[in-house]
Motif scaffolding. Structure first.
Motif, PDB file in Angstrom:
ATOM      1  N   UNK A 199       0.806  -1.229   0.000  1.00 13.20           N
ATOM      2  CA  UNK A 199       0.000   0.000   0.000  1.00 13.20           C
ATOM      3  C   UNK A 199       0.841   1.283   0.000  1.00 13.20           C
ATOM      4  N   UNK A 200       2.125   1.162  -0.340  1.00 13.19           N
ATOM      5  CA  UNK A 200       3.015   2.326  -0.299  1.00 13.19           C
ATOM      6  C   UNK A 200       2.878   3.198  -1.543  1.00 13.19           C
ATOM      7  N   UNK A 201       3.045   4.504  -1.347  1.00 10.58           N
ATOM      8  CA  UNK A 201       3.260   5.432  -2.458  1.00 10.58           C
ATOM      9  C   UNK A 201       4.754   5.597  -2.728  1.00 10.58           C
ATOM     10  N   UNK A 202       5.552   5.412  -1.672  1.00 10.63           N
ATOM     11  CA  UNK A 202       7.015   5.437  -1.771  1.00 10.63           C
ATOM     12  C   UNK A 202       7.540   4.397  -0.776  1.00 10.63           C
ATOM     13  N   UNK A 203       8.538   3.621  -1.189  1.00  5.46           N
ATOM     14  CA  UNK A 203       9.179   2.654  -0.297  1.00  5.46           C
ATOM     15  C   UNK A 203      10.583   3.140   0.046  1.00  5.46           C
ATOM     16  N   UNK A 211      14.889  -7.676  -1.467  1.00  2.00           N
ATOM     17  CA  UNK A 211      15.618  -6.758  -2.357  1.00  2.00           C
ATOM     18  C   UNK A 211      15.124  -6.951  -3.781  1.00  2.00           C
ATOM     19  N   UNK A 212      14.932  -8.212  -4.193  1.00  2.00           N
ATOM     20  CA  UNK A 212      14.439  -8.493  -5.539  1.00  2.00           C
ATOM     21  C   UNK A 212      13.045  -7.913  -5.757  1.00  2.00           C
ATOM     22  N   UNK A 213      12.218  -7.909  -4.697  1.00  2.00           N
ATOM     23  CA  UNK A 213      10.865  -7.354  -4.818  1.00  2.00           C
ATOM     24  C   UNK A 213      10.881  -5.863  -5.141  1.00  2.00           C
ATOM     25  N   UNK A 214      11.928  -5.172  -4.676  1.00  2.00           N
ATOM     26  CA  UNK A 214      11.996  -3.723  -4.903  1.00  2.00           C
ATOM     27  C   UNK A 214      11.998  -3.394  -6.391  1.00  2.00           C
ATOM     28  N   UNK A 215      12.651  -4.246  -7.182  1.00  2.00           N
ATOM     29  CA  UNK A 215      12.738  -3.992  -8.624  1.00  2.00           C
ATOM     30  C   UNK A 215      11.421  -4.233  -9.352  1.00  2.00           C
ATOM     31  N   UNK A 227       6.063   1.822  -7.648  1.00  2.94           N
ATOM     32  CA  UNK A 227       6.212   3.081  -6.903  1.00  2.94           C
ATOM     33  C   UNK A 227       7.703   3.418  -6.749  1.00  2.94           C
ATOM     34  N   UNK A 228       8.033   4.682  -6.472  1.00  3.26           N
ATOM     35  CA  UNK A 228       9.432   5.053  -6.256  1.00  3.26           C
ATOM     36  C   UNK A 228      10.042   4.318  -5.064  1.00  3.26           C
ATOM     37  N   UNK A 229      11.327   3.993  -5.190  1.00  2.16           N
ATOM     38  CA  UNK A 229      12.066   3.308  -4.132  1.00  2.16           C
ATOM     39  C   UNK A 229      13.311   4.127  -3.790  1.00  2.16           C
ATOM     40  N   UNK A 230      13.541   4.302  -2.493  1.00  2.00           N
ATOM     41  CA  UNK A 230      14.768   4.939  -2.007  1.00  2.00           C
ATOM     42  C   UNK A 230      15.485   3.936  -1.123  1.00  2.00           C
ATOM     43  N   UNK A 231      16.728   3.639  -1.445  1.00  2.00           N
ATOM     44  CA  UNK A 231      17.541   2.768  -0.602  1.00  2.00           C
ATOM     45  C   UNK A 231      18.415   3.651   0.287  1.00  2.00           C
ATOM     46  N   UNK A 232      18.216   3.545   1.578  1.00  2.00           N
ATOM     47  CA  UNK A 232      19.012   4.288   2.555  1.00  2.00           C
ATOM     48  C   UNK A 232      20.125   3.385   3.070  1.00  2.00           C
ATOM     49  N   UNK A 244       9.455  14.523  -0.446  1.00  2.00           N
ATOM     50  CA  UNK A 244       8.475  15.562  -0.812  1.00  2.00           C
ATOM     51  C   UNK A 244       8.370  15.685  -2.326  1.00  2.00           C
ATOM     52  N   UNK A 245       9.506  15.618  -3.022  1.00  2.00           N
ATOM     53  CA  UNK A 245       9.498  15.757  -4.483  1.00  2.00           C
ATOM     54  C   UNK A 245       8.804  14.591  -5.180  1.00  2.00           C
ATOM     55  N   UNK A 246       8.713  13.441  -4.493  1.00  2.00           N
ATOM     56  CA  UNK A 246       8.114  12.242  -5.094  1.00  2.00           C
ATOM     57  C   UNK A 246       6.652  12.026  -4.714  1.00  2.00           C
ATOM     58  N   UNK A 247       6.128  12.838  -3.805  1.00  2.00           N
ATOM     59  CA  UNK A 247       4.755  12.645  -3.343  1.00  2.00           C
ATOM     60  C   UNK A 247       3.759  12.808  -4.483  1.00  2.00           C
ATOM     61  N   UNK A 248       2.762  11.932  -4.549  1.00  2.00           N
ATOM     62  CA  UNK A 248       1.719  12.096  -5.574  1.00  2.00           C
ATOM     63  C   UNK A 248       0.778  13.262  -5.253  1.00  2.00           C
ATOM     64  N   UNK A 249       0.137  13.762  -6.275  1.00  2.00           N
ATOM     65  CA  UNK A 249      -0.846  14.836  -6.110  1.00  2.00           C
ATOM     66  C   UNK A 249      -2.145  14.211  -5.600  1.00  2.00           C
ATOM     67  N   UNK A 250      -2.423  14.412  -4.324  1.00  2.00           N
ATOM     68  CA  UNK A 250      -3.666  13.920  -3.742  1.00  2.00           C
ATOM     69  C   UNK A 250      -3.891  14.611  -2.398  1.00  2.00           C
ATOM     70  N   UNK A 251      -5.106  14.486  -1.899  1.00  2.00           N
ATOM     71  CA  UNK A 251      -5.511  15.174  -0.675  1.00  2.00           C
ATOM     72  C   UNK A 251      -4.815  14.572   0.546  1.00  2.00           C
ATOM     73  N   UNK A 252      -4.862  15.277   1.657  1.00  2.00           N
ATOM     74  CA  UNK A 252      -4.326  14.767   2.924  1.00  2.00           C
ATOM     75  C   UNK A 252      -5.210  13.631   3.432  1.00  2.00           C
ATOM     76  N   UNK A 253      -4.584  12.659   4.063  1.00  2.00           N
ATOM     77  CA  UNK A 253      -5.316  11.516   4.591  1.00  2.00           C
ATOM     78  C   UNK A 253      -5.717  11.713   6.053  1.00  2.00           C
ATOM     79  N   UNK A 254      -4.999  12.593   6.755  1.00  2.00           N
ATOM     80  CA  UNK A 254      -5.256  12.821   8.182  1.00  2.00           C
ATOM     81  C   UNK A 254      -5.328  14.317   8.464  1.00  2.00           C
TER      82      UNK A 254
END
Length: 304
Positions: A87-91, A108-112, A116-121, A176-186
């Protein structure tokens, strides 16, 4: 007044145990929502923390460390991870300078495969010199970044130290740059999906993790049986469930001193977190099958 939030998203943090997921979440949210200890499997639930900007809302989720389940509790913990991936918009996938990329490689294989956008920290970069002292094959940050680029070509790779907040601002800006255009959830005044009872139980569980060794922390579950909000204080009754009678004796300690120490530490942290006086009573109960009992796991919040 109309709320200006027009970008929002669920940013879900996954990774193996002990890589610093909870530390990262707390740094990004600015509150200690997830307990942090040096022991593996500290996080058992999926915990949300919400950050609002002028025109955006980020709903972060901390998740349990990835493992191969051995009993029903761990199955439930991995369900939290799998749901977070779905259910992620960004992982955000967290690794660190100690970790082998082969550990739980299927994730790790699932990430590919994600759309949705993925950031590896790559966390704990402040420890890389220490790692190289004890390793035959010394490595640089550049090598680590290159390795993860090869493993997850679609991802942005970001070295950081969550504990020292090195590059956490870069990560936040990237999210923030990767967030989709949509309303606030909370609503803006909501900062987590968990209630006060949950945080009381997690604070007490953190003290158990810090004060007891071997299997004890992994055989315990904390339940808040009573949480009364009075004008001057919170009155809390907690039950520590253990698997065996011998564990009950260890938790309590000689003349009750071990339990008293844990209770004092927990109460002080609760008062700091709640910003209110706390009266805390703790009981210890033997529940031999709680980690395998689906009915109990549902009562404890692990199964919906």
């Amino acid at each position: 007044m109309e709320d200006k939030i027009n970008r929002s998203g669920f940013v879900n943090i996954i990774g193996n145990p002990n890589v610093g997921k909870s530390t990262l979440m707390n740094a990004l949210v600015g509150e200690k929502l997830s307990i942090v200890t040096a022991k593996a499997q500290t996080t058992r639930h999926r915990i949300m923390g919400i950050v609002n900007g002028d025109d955006y809302q980020i709903v972060f989720s901390d998740t349990p460390g990835i493992l191969k389940p051995s009993y029903e509790l761990q199955e439930a913990m991995m369900n939290f991870v799998d749901t977070a991936i779905g259910d992620a918009d960004i992982i955000i996938y967290v690794t660190d300078v100690y970790e082998s990329s082969e550990k739980n490689k299927e994730y790790v294989d699932k990430l590919n495969l994600l759309s949705v956008p993925v950031i590896v920290v790559v966390n704990k970069i402040d420890k890389i010199e220490e790692v190289n002292k004890h390793s035959r094959d010394s490595q640089t940050l550049e090598n680590l970044v290159e390795k993860w680029h090869g493993l997850v070509p679609k991802a942005d790779i970001l070295p950081m130290s969550a504990l020292n907040k090195i590059n956490t601002d870069l990560l936040l800006n990237k999210i923030v740059s990767l967030l989709p255009q949509q309303h606030a959830w909370y609503d803006r005044d909501v900062f987590t999906d968990k209630n006060l009872r949950f945080f009381a139980s997690e604070i007490l569980r953190e003290k158990i993790l810090e004060n007891y060794s071997k299997e004890i922390p992994y055989c315990t579950e904390v339940v808040i049986e009573q949480f009364i909000e009075e004008e001057e204080m919170y009155s809390i009754e907690a039950v520590i469930n253990v698997v065996r009678e011998s564990q009950k004796g260890i938790i309590i300690g000689k003349r009750g001193m071990a339990l008293k120490r844990v209770g004092t530490q927990a109460r002080k942290d609760m008062e700091k977190f709640f910003e209110k006086k706390v009266f805390l009573k703790i009981f210890v109960k033997v529940d031999p099958s709680w980690r395998e009992n689906k009915k109990e796991l549902k009562r404890f919040g692990y199964i919906q």
